[in-house]
Design an enzyme around this catalytic site. Structure first.
Site, PDB file in Angstrom:
ATOM      1  N   ASP A 186      33.689   8.356  32.748  1.00  0.00           N
ATOM      2  CA  ASP A 186      32.724   9.361  33.194  1.00  0.00           C
ATOM      3  C   ASP A 186      32.447   9.038  34.660  1.00  0.00           C
ATOM      4  O   ASP A 186      32.828   7.969  35.170  1.00  0.00           O
ATOM      5  CB  ASP A 186      31.455   9.349  32.341  1.00  0.00           C
ATOM      6  CG  ASP A 186      30.676  10.668  32.508  1.00  0.00           C
ATOM      7  OD1 ASP A 186      30.891  11.377  33.515  1.00  0.00           O
ATOM      8  OD2 ASP A 186      29.848  10.982  31.627  1.00  0.00           O
TER       9      ASP A 186
HETATM   10  C1  BGC Z   1      28.987  14.036  33.150  1.00  0.00           C
HETATM   11  C2  BGC Z   1      30.350  14.481  32.690  1.00  0.00           C
HETATM   12  C3  BGC Z   1      30.988  15.323  33.749  1.00  0.00           C
HETATM   13  C4  BGC Z   1      31.056  14.520  35.035  1.00  0.00           C
HETATM   14  C5  BGC Z   1      31.725  15.260  36.173  1.00  0.00           C
HETATM   15  C6  BGC Z   1      29.019  13.398  34.518  1.00  0.00           C
HETATM   16  O1  BGC Z   1      27.748  13.200  34.995  1.00  0.00           O
HETATM   17  O2  BGC Z   1      28.433  13.145  32.217  1.00  0.00           O
HETATM   18  O3  BGC Z   1      30.248  15.190  31.487  1.00  0.00           O
HETATM   19  O4  BGC Z   1      32.241  15.773  33.333  1.00  0.00           O
HETATM   20  O5  BGC Z   1      29.749  14.186  35.426  1.00  0.00           O
HETATM   21  O6  BGC Z   1      30.933  16.286  36.637  1.00  0.00           O
END
Ligand code: BGC
Length: 832
Positions: free
Chosen positions: A270
């Site tokens: 993530d």
């Molecule tokens: C989220 C993800 C997301 C990523 C990119 C993170 O903060 O938890 O679900 O895909 O950001 O935007």
């Protein structure tokens, strides 16, 4: 191009086990095959092309394939991998998200995934995935950071709208079909967040402690289904699992995902969720996003120091390139990108919003609106005029279009209908009263590089509670009243992500609020606003007890004058923050109580992310759960309200009756955690399983949702079907309208297992649309997996043999048919 999905061979798990110690705590067991598994691979098949490329890549080039970087041709997507032009390895663009492609361009804003799930329709999930897949490709993307499949464990979790359900079977079915849909269009899907990111509070630090049985039976089922469906990528979660960060969790990444399930795609972090270099890489992480804190220079240094071997780097590169090859991205000429098809996207968005519309309550046929009730309507609430189409954070999408529900209702009611409107609950505030010196705070422009200041007084005539609302672009102005900073810095993530509705004004300015009690008299007000590089626009507004009372009085007046009322209520959710409570925010409960008292024919339309409490339920005529319904939400809402279609949705999460009675209530170790750790001590009793185990009555049970017609269920037969069961019954539409029923098959515990088991667990379902008078004989096949439990003693699945209760119902609490079925152990043993 060939279908990348069909190139995966099916995965079969035959039993056997190993136990693997985790860093800090006991064990997390991963099943290890006792015999060779057809199709299961612990490493990607060696591809000559990929191996040749690996042979030709320099170490720096390899490293550049293992972490994100800035996109020189930024399309506004979340992530970018530059590729290696010298070897015709193209860049990869990675975009959110679960409800539509999030780039700096218009896209189809689909209903929130929780609304898709409410349709209980895997075929619709495939269509939803196809829209994401085509749009992602058309909008210059290669990877989509969706779907999210973490289970809904706590009603407070900020991302409940972005995921599917509290039930592992339903979530697994939907995630698999959505992934098939996405990848059929040539876009790489990323199932997220592996694993146990079930809450937003402390998501980047919390250590989830969970036992083997609930881990495998509940949260992992959806991820495993995603792997079986051929997902190209998996995103590791922010949190820790049993003592180790999810993105460097060997039991999860290596032993379960790779070894047991045979996943051969790429695992990314993530965003900013990496915590180490060598430990992550050896645990099975391949790609650090969105930059290279650990997998950039640090990786190079680790290789020089000998703590990471180049073979380990090659393994990760092989996985990244392997996925690219599978999606034909290494063919020299990457597949041509299709154009967008906004109308096809809109059709699916509308279909899903109607199919997921969930009618929770309907007293005395308040809905559908007919006769006088359809011709003299009071429409109330902010989301009637500010369409609330999606949640905040990475789920935010710039929609192609979005009518307001007020417009859609007015159009549907037709010529001559009398439609009144009142805001009821004011989200964005009213202009400030006089200040001295006089200033207009309604649209101040501060030029680039300039600073604007105000020093003066605000005249308050009556003591009251004031909520100041600031709308601004750029850096938030500082506003100080009597020495109090009205908008102190928010905890990072909240401010970063904002909400879909509350955090932004209709014209896109950011919004913050600050509440104070003020005495009558003059109050010292100081404002400093900085133009920054781009100049700044801001407004300063307020609501007070007096303006709120005025808004409610207007709403009551409009409600009294109408034959029926449609009141739109909202609850704004976003990643990065959990909800503080289950009540509708602001003063909406008082508004609803006042309006339903003025007009009993009131329908409350909920634009909410998850469950809410409803102290006014008994006085409401109808309650229609519309979630965040996407760009076609207004049309869908009007269609359901007027009965042009049947409300097709059923709850995929239990709605608790109060903040005190739900699976994570009253135990801070369970939620939100104590001292950085939380215990999933409910075990397998998540969602409706907990309500059954504890004998707690919810406000609305899992699976609940009303139709405008009636259905009769009859003729139940339960037969052994291999090592599963075949459950057959007849459903007849006994009413006078076409309508939808979702037949739900629940099974009870096995007498032969001495393991925790649910009193009833969803084991199959069928969504049926029947014309009046029509009947259908239906067979729902209950698979061995749905009849199996994870045995922590054997570290494997064990079939729950013997006589088991089987019921067919229309919710977890409303049984229509009951019988029994004998489960026999077949030769093959339980299958995933
Ligand atoms: C989220 C993800 C997301 C990523 C990119 C993170 O903060 O938890 O679900 O895909 O950001 O935007």
């Amino acid at each position: 191009m060939s279908d990348p999905v069909s190139r995966r061979s099916a995965l079969r798990l035959l039993g056997g086990a190993v136990t693997v110690a985790t860093a800090a705590t006991g064990t997390l067991a991963a099943p290890a095959p006792a015999v060779a598994l057809p199709g299961a691979r612990t490493a990607p098949d060696a591809s000559p092309r990929v191996e040749t490329l690996i042979g030709r890549l320099t170490l720096d080039e390899k490293i550049s394939l293992l972490h994100g970087a800035g996109d020189p041709h930024g399309l506004g997507q979340a992530g970018y991998l530059p590729g290696v032009p010298r070897l015709a390895i193209p860049p990869l663009r990675l975009a959110d998200g679960p409800a539509g492609v999030r780039v700096k361009a218009h896209a189809t804003a689909l209903p929130a995934p929780v609304m898709l799930a409410a349709a209980f329709d895997p075929a619709l999930a495939r269509a939803y995935g196809e829209v994401l897949g085509r749009e992602g490709r058309a909008l210059g993307q290669d990877v989509i950071l969706a779907p999210m499949v973490n289970l809904i464990r706590t009603p407070y979790a900020g991302r409940n709208f972005e995921t599917f359900s509290e039930d592992p079977l339903l979530s697994a079915d939907l995630v698999a079909e959505e992934i098939r849909g996405i990848q059929s269009q040539g876009l790489i899907a990323t199932v997220k967040h592996f694993a146990l990111n079930n809450q937003e509070q402390d998501r980047t630090s919390i250590d989830v402690r969970i036992a083997e049985q609930p881990l495998h039976e509940m949260e992992l089922r959806g991820f495993e289904a995603a792997v079986t469906a051929g997902t190209g990528a998996v995103m590791g979660a922010y949190n820790k699992v049993n003592g180790a960060w999810a993105c460097e969790n060997k039991p999860l990444l290596n032993d379960i995902l790779r070894d047991a399930w045979g996943f051969d795609g790429l695992v990314m972090t993530d965003w900013f969720a990496a915590h180490s270099t060598a430990a992550s890489l050896s645990a099975g992480l391949d790609l650090e996003m969105p930059s290279g804190t650990y997998f950039g220079g640090a990786l190079r240094r680790a290789i020089s120091a000998g703590s990471v071997t180049e073979a380990l780097v090659d393994r990760a590169v092989r996985r990244v390139l392997g996925v690219m090859e599978r999606f034909s991205l290494l063919d020299g000429q990457p597949p041509a990108r299709p154009g967008r098809d906004p109308e096809a996207g809109a059709d699916v968005a509308l279909k899903v919003a109607k199919a997921g519309a969930t009618l929770l309550h309907n007293r005395a046929a308040t809905l559908p609106l007919t006769g006088a009730a359809a011709r003299a309507i009071a429409v109330i609430g902010p989301t009637a005029i500010y369409p609330f189409i999606g949640g905040g954070g990475s789920a935010h999408v710039v929609p192609d279009r979005a009518r307001t529900p007020l417009e859609a209702l007015t159009a549907r009611a037709g010529q001559g209908a009398d439609i009144g409107y009142a805001m009821g609950e004011d989200l964005y505030g009213k202009p400030l009263p006089a200040t001295s010196p006089g200033a207009d705070f309604e649209g101040l422009r501060v030029a680039a590089g300039a600073t604007w200041t105000f020093e003066g007084t605000l005249d308050v005539t009556e003591p009251d509670e004031w909520t100041f609302v600031i709308h601004y672009s750029g850096e938030r102005p500082t506003v100080v009243l009597d020495g109090t900073d009205l908008f102190p810095p928010a905890p990072g993530l909240l401010e970063l992500f904002g909400g879909g509705l509350v955090g932004a004004a209709p014209d896109g300015l950011q919004v913050r609020r600050g509440t104070l009690r003020l005495t009558a008299g003059k109050h010292r007000l100081t404002i400093t606003a900085k133009g920054g590089a781009a100049g700044q626009l801001f407004r300063l507004r307020r609501t007070t007890g007096a303006t709120r009372a005025g808004d409610v009085a207007d709403a009551v007046r409009v409600a009294r004058a109408a034959a029926s009322v449609v009141l739109f209520a909202y609850e704004d959710a976003t990643e990065g923050a959990d909800r503080a409570g289950l009540a509708l925010p602001g003063h909406q409960n008082e508004l609803i109580a006042a309006v339903t008292a003025a007009n009993a024919r009131t329908t409350v339309v909920l634009n909410t992310s998850s469950s809410t409490t409803m102290p006014w339920l008994a006085s409401a005529g109808a309650v229609l759960q519309m979630y965040y319904p996407g760009q076609e939400g207004a049309e869908a809402t009007a269609a359901v309200l007027f009965g042009d279609c049947d409300p097709g949705g059923r709850l995929t999460q239990t709605f608790p009756a109060s903040d005190e009675h739900h699976p994570v209530a009253g135990d801070r170790r369970r939620y939100p955690g104590v001292d950085g750790t939380q215990e999933y001590s409910e075990g397998i009793h998540l969602g409706y399983r907990w309500y059954d185990a504890e004998g707690v009555t919810p406000l609305f049970p899992f699976g609940h949702g009303l139709s405008y017609t009636t259905f009769a269920y009859s003729g139940l037969s339960v037969r052994p079907d291999g090592d599963g069961l075949a459950v057959t019954f007849t459903v007849r539409n006994t009413g006078r309208r076409a309508g939808v029923t979702v037949a739900q098959v629940y099974v009870g515990p096995s007498p032969d297992l001495r393991l925790a088991q649910a009193r009833r667990a969803l084991a199959g379902y069928r969504r049926l649309e029947l014309e009046p008078g029509a009947a259908q004989r239906v067979t729902v096949r209950v698979t061995a997996r749905s009849l199996s439990s994870w045995d922590p003693g054997r570290h494997g699945w064990v079939l729950g043999t013997g006589t088991r209760e089987v019921s067919v119902g229309v919710s977890a609490r409303e049984t229509r048919l009951a019988g029994r079925g004998k489960v026999r152990s077949g030769a093959a043993g339980p299958r995933p």
